[in-house]
Write a protein that holds these residues in place. Structure first.
Motif, PDB file in Angstrom:
ATOM      1  N   ASP A 163     -24.518 109.628 -61.828  1.00  0.00           N
ATOM      2  CA  ASP A 163     -23.052 109.500 -61.719  1.00  0.00           C
ATOM      3  C   ASP A 163     -22.414 110.709 -61.021  1.00  0.00           C
ATOM      4  O   ASP A 163     -21.398 110.578 -60.348  1.00  0.00           O
ATOM      5  CB  ASP A 163     -22.416 109.325 -63.111  1.00  0.00           C
ATOM      6  N   TYR A 201     -17.638  98.139 -65.248  1.00  0.00           N
ATOM      7  CA  TYR A 201     -18.920  98.286 -64.533  1.00  0.00           C
ATOM      8  C   TYR A 201     -20.052  97.694 -65.371  1.00  0.00           C
ATOM      9  O   TYR A 201     -20.992  97.099 -64.844  1.00  0.00           O
ATOM     10  CB  TYR A 201     -19.199  99.764 -64.220  1.00  0.00           C
ATOM     11  N   ARG A 202     -19.956  97.856 -66.684  1.00  0.00           N
ATOM     12  CA  ARG A 202     -20.980  97.298 -67.568  1.00  0.00           C
ATOM     13  C   ARG A 202     -20.992  95.770 -67.491  1.00  0.00           C
ATOM     14  O   ARG A 202     -22.053  95.136 -67.513  1.00  0.00           O
ATOM     15  CB  ARG A 202     -20.721  97.739 -69.016  1.00  0.00           C
ATOM     16  N   THR A 216     -12.701 101.679 -68.167  1.00  0.00           N
ATOM     17  CA  THR A 216     -13.231 101.217 -66.874  1.00  0.00           C
ATOM     18  C   THR A 216     -14.758 101.130 -66.873  1.00  0.00           C
ATOM     19  O   THR A 216     -15.331 100.361 -66.111  1.00  0.00           O
ATOM     20  CB  THR A 216     -12.757 102.111 -65.706  1.00  0.00           C
ATOM     21  N   GLY A 217     -15.413 101.906 -67.741  1.00  0.00           N
ATOM     22  CA  GLY A 217     -16.872 101.811 -67.854  1.00  0.00           C
ATOM     23  C   GLY A 217     -17.279 100.409 -68.284  1.00  0.00           C
ATOM     24  O   GLY A 217     -18.296  99.870 -67.835  1.00  0.00           O
ATOM     25  N   ALA A 218     -16.457  99.790 -69.151  1.00  0.00           N
ATOM     26  CA  ALA A 218     -16.753  98.434 -69.630  1.00  0.00           C
ATOM     27  C   ALA A 218     -16.738  97.449 -68.461  1.00  0.00           C
ATOM     28  O   ALA A 218     -17.465  96.447 -68.474  1.00  0.00           O
ATOM     29  CB  ALA A 218     -15.735  98.013 -70.692  1.00  0.00           C
ATOM     30  N   GLY A 256     -12.711 106.918 -67.509  1.00  0.00           N
ATOM     31  CA  GLY A 256     -13.848 106.589 -66.656  1.00  0.00           C
ATOM     32  C   GLY A 256     -14.469 107.828 -66.049  1.00  0.00           C
ATOM     33  O   GLY A 256     -14.643 108.852 -66.720  1.00  0.00           O
ATOM     34  N   ARG A 257     -14.828 107.711 -64.763  1.00  0.00           N
ATOM     35  CA  ARG A 257     -15.459 108.841 -64.076  1.00  0.00           C
ATOM     36  C   ARG A 257     -14.622 109.318 -62.886  1.00  0.00           C
ATOM     37  O   ARG A 257     -14.739 110.462 -62.461  1.00  0.00           O
ATOM     38  CB  ARG A 257     -16.848 108.441 -63.541  1.00  0.00           C
ATOM     39  N   ASP A 258     -13.819 108.387 -62.323  1.00  0.00           N
ATOM     40  CA  ASP A 258     -13.102 108.684 -61.071  1.00  0.00           C
ATOM     41  C   ASP A 258     -11.619 108.360 -61.178  1.00  0.00           C
ATOM     42  O   ASP A 258     -10.976 108.109 -60.176  1.00  0.00           O
ATOM     43  CB  ASP A 258     -13.708 107.851 -59.932  1.00  0.00           C
ATOM     44  N   ARG A 262     -17.310  99.461 -56.253  1.00  0.00           N
ATOM     45  CA  ARG A 262     -16.239 100.363 -56.705  1.00  0.00           C
ATOM     46  C   ARG A 262     -14.884  99.927 -56.162  1.00  0.00           C
ATOM     47  O   ARG A 262     -13.881 100.003 -56.849  1.00  0.00           O
ATOM     48  CB  ARG A 262     -16.512 101.810 -56.270  1.00  0.00           C
ATOM     49  N   ARG A 315     -28.653 109.361 -66.369  1.00  0.00           N
ATOM     50  CA  ARG A 315     -27.493 108.571 -65.943  1.00  0.00           C
ATOM     51  C   ARG A 315     -26.394 109.512 -65.426  1.00  0.00           C
ATOM     52  O   ARG A 315     -25.781 109.245 -64.396  1.00  0.00           O
ATOM     53  CB  ARG A 315     -26.994 107.763 -67.150  1.00  0.00           C
ATOM     54  N   ALA A 362     -22.583 100.966 -60.126  1.00  0.00           N
ATOM     55  CA  ALA A 362     -21.392 101.799 -59.884  1.00  0.00           C
ATOM     56  C   ALA A 362     -21.575 102.747 -58.696  1.00  0.00           C
ATOM     57  O   ALA A 362     -20.616 103.368 -58.252  1.00  0.00           O
ATOM     58  CB  ALA A 362     -21.059 102.607 -61.138  1.00  0.00           C
ATOM     59  N   ARG A 408     -23.825 110.805 -56.858  1.00  0.00           N
ATOM     60  CA  ARG A 408     -23.671 109.697 -55.903  1.00  0.00           C
ATOM     61  C   ARG A 408     -22.635 110.070 -54.839  1.00  0.00           C
ATOM     62  O   ARG A 408     -21.772 110.935 -55.061  1.00  0.00           O
ATOM     63  CB  ARG A 408     -23.280 108.413 -56.642  1.00  0.00           C
ATOM     64  N   ALA A 435     -25.404  99.638 -65.230  1.00  0.00           N
ATOM     65  CA  ALA A 435     -23.996  99.908 -64.888  1.00  0.00           C
ATOM     66  C   ALA A 435     -23.912 101.136 -63.983  1.00  0.00           C
ATOM     67  O   ALA A 435     -23.176 101.156 -62.992  1.00  0.00           O
ATOM     68  CB  ALA A 435     -23.178 100.132 -66.152  1.00  0.00           C
ATOM     69  N   SER A 436     -24.695 102.149 -64.312  1.00  0.00           N
ATOM     70  CA  SER A 436     -24.695 103.369 -63.515  1.00  0.00           C
ATOM     71  C   SER A 436     -25.226 103.082 -62.103  1.00  0.00           C
ATOM     72  O   SER A 436     -24.774 103.666 -61.118  1.00  0.00           O
ATOM     73  CB  SER A 436     -25.534 104.422 -64.243  1.00  0.00           C
ATOM     74  N   LYS A 451     -14.729 110.028 -74.811  1.00  0.00           N
ATOM     75  CA  LYS A 451     -13.585 109.482 -74.063  1.00  0.00           C
ATOM     76  C   LYS A 451     -13.006 108.213 -74.705  1.00  0.00           C
ATOM     77  O   LYS A 451     -11.797 108.123 -74.876  1.00  0.00           O
ATOM     78  CB  LYS A 451     -13.985 109.136 -72.619  1.00  0.00           C
TER      79      LYS A 451
HETATM   80  O1   DC Z   1     -18.278 105.087 -69.667  1.00  0.00           O
HETATM   81  P1   DC Z   1     -19.538 104.229 -69.719  1.00  0.00           P
HETATM   82  O2   DC Z   1     -20.727 104.984 -70.212  1.00  0.00           O
HETATM   83  O3   DC Z   1     -19.314 102.954 -70.468  1.00  0.00           O
HETATM   84  O4   DC Z   1     -19.814 103.832 -68.177  1.00  0.00           O
HETATM   85  C1   DC Z   1     -20.956 103.109 -67.778  1.00  0.00           C
HETATM   86  C2   DC Z   1     -21.342 103.490 -66.354  1.00  0.00           C
HETATM   87  O5   DC Z   1     -20.325 103.033 -65.448  1.00  0.00           O
HETATM   88  C3   DC Z   1     -21.465 104.990 -66.097  1.00  0.00           C
HETATM   89  O6   DC Z   1     -22.817 105.424 -66.155  1.00  0.00           O
HETATM   90  C4   DC Z   1     -20.918 105.191 -64.712  1.00  0.00           C
HETATM   91  C5   DC Z   1     -20.086 103.981 -64.425  1.00  0.00           C
HETATM   92  N1   DC Z   1     -18.656 104.266 -64.335  1.00  0.00           N
HETATM   93  C6   DC Z   1     -18.188 104.690 -63.116  1.00  0.00           C
HETATM   94  O7   DC Z   1     -18.957 104.907 -62.188  1.00  0.00           O
HETATM   95  N2   DC Z   1     -16.844 104.879 -62.940  1.00  0.00           N
HETATM   96  C7   DC Z   1     -15.982 104.677 -63.943  1.00  0.00           C
HETATM   97  N3   DC Z   1     -14.673 104.867 -63.725  1.00  0.00           N
HETATM   98  C8   DC Z   1     -16.458 104.281 -65.206  1.00  0.00           C
HETATM   99  C9   DC Z   1     -17.821 104.091 -65.382  1.00  0.00           C
END
Ligand code: DC
Length: 217
Positions: A176, A39-40, A35-37, A125-127, A105, A172, A99, A179, A95-96, A17
């Motif tokens: 994700d 949460y990290r 967006t993962g950054a 991201g994820r969502d 969130r 992880r 999140a 949840r 981060a996971s 991604k």
């Molecule tokens: O994309 P990443 O691996 O850098 O994301 C790190 C963690 O952040 C991932 O395990 C889940 C969470 N995350 C999330 O819940 N929602 C997002 N939009 C982006 C990341």
């Protein structure tokens, strides 16, 4: 007036991604938002200040107070450059965990909407396509086989053996995807792209074709 365009790219860890989203944003002159950054960065701050991963209230406060900026390809947390430190394996795991909390969130979601409020953006991201920007004009669910995702992540980390990486990623991803709050899932109107046998350039081109198709009328 030109309309703001949002490209949402969701998918599991190691699907490619970040590289592709950055490339698509560069080609279109859009903002790129990882967006993962975010949460990290919250997770890193919690680890440093000793806030327990099972304390949703304090984690939410941290998420609200965190000043996260993206400047010149770097990630800043409260003014400090944390681009490298947020990639440490213990930060991925934390981060996971952070999140998974609704309060965390909510804070991140508001910030993500604010950042993209005046700019056409590629947000990964994820969502993003399901919760943050359900109205995004272009949605992609980027996936790859578990073995390929582990191989890519191990290569990024300079490791020859990807077995430990595969285990960490599987663990992880399961968290994700299962949840309660905004789990990783494909939006019904997202295009599924399996990048296992594609080069990064091919994935970028596929997304750009989709952008042309969806924005041409
Ligand atoms: O994309 P990443 O691996 O850098 O994301 C790190 C963690 O952040 C991932 O395990 C889940 C969470 N995350 C999330 O819940 N929602 C997002 N939009 C982006 C990341």
């Amino acid at each position: 007036m030109e309309k703001r365009v949002i490209i949402a790219i969701d998918g599991p860890a190691g699907a490619g991604k970040s590289t592709v989203a950055r490339d698509v944003a560069r080609r279109l002159g859009f903002l790129y938002i990882d967006t993962g950054a975010m949460y990290r960065a919250v997770a890193l701050w919690a680890l440093r200040t000793g806030i327990a991963m099972d304390d949703p209230h304090r984690l939410e406060q941290l998420a609200q107070q965190a000043e996260i900026e993206f400047t010149a390809g770097r990630v800043l947390l409260n003014g400090e450059d944390v681009t490298e430190s947020i990639r440490e394996p213990q930060v991925s795991e934390a981060a996971s965990k952070v999140a998974a909390y609704g309060g965390v969130r909510r804070a991140m979601r508001e910030e993500q909407r604010r950042i993209a409020s005046n700019h056409s953006s590629v947000m990964e991201g994820r969502d993003i396509g399901t919760v943050v920007f359900p109205e995004a004009q272009i949605k992609v669910f980027l996936d790859a086989s578990p073995a390929e995702r582990a191989r890519r992540r191990a290569a990024e980390l300079g490791l020859e053996n990807s077995r430990a990486v595969a285990q960490e990623m599987e663990h992880r991803d399961r968290r994700d995807r299962t949840r309660v709050e905004a789990p990783l899932t494909q939006a019904p109107d997202a295009e599924y792209v399996d990048s296992s046998r594609m080069t990064q350039e091919e994935v970028t081109e596929a997304i750009l074709r989709l952008v042309r198709k969806r924005t041409s009328h």
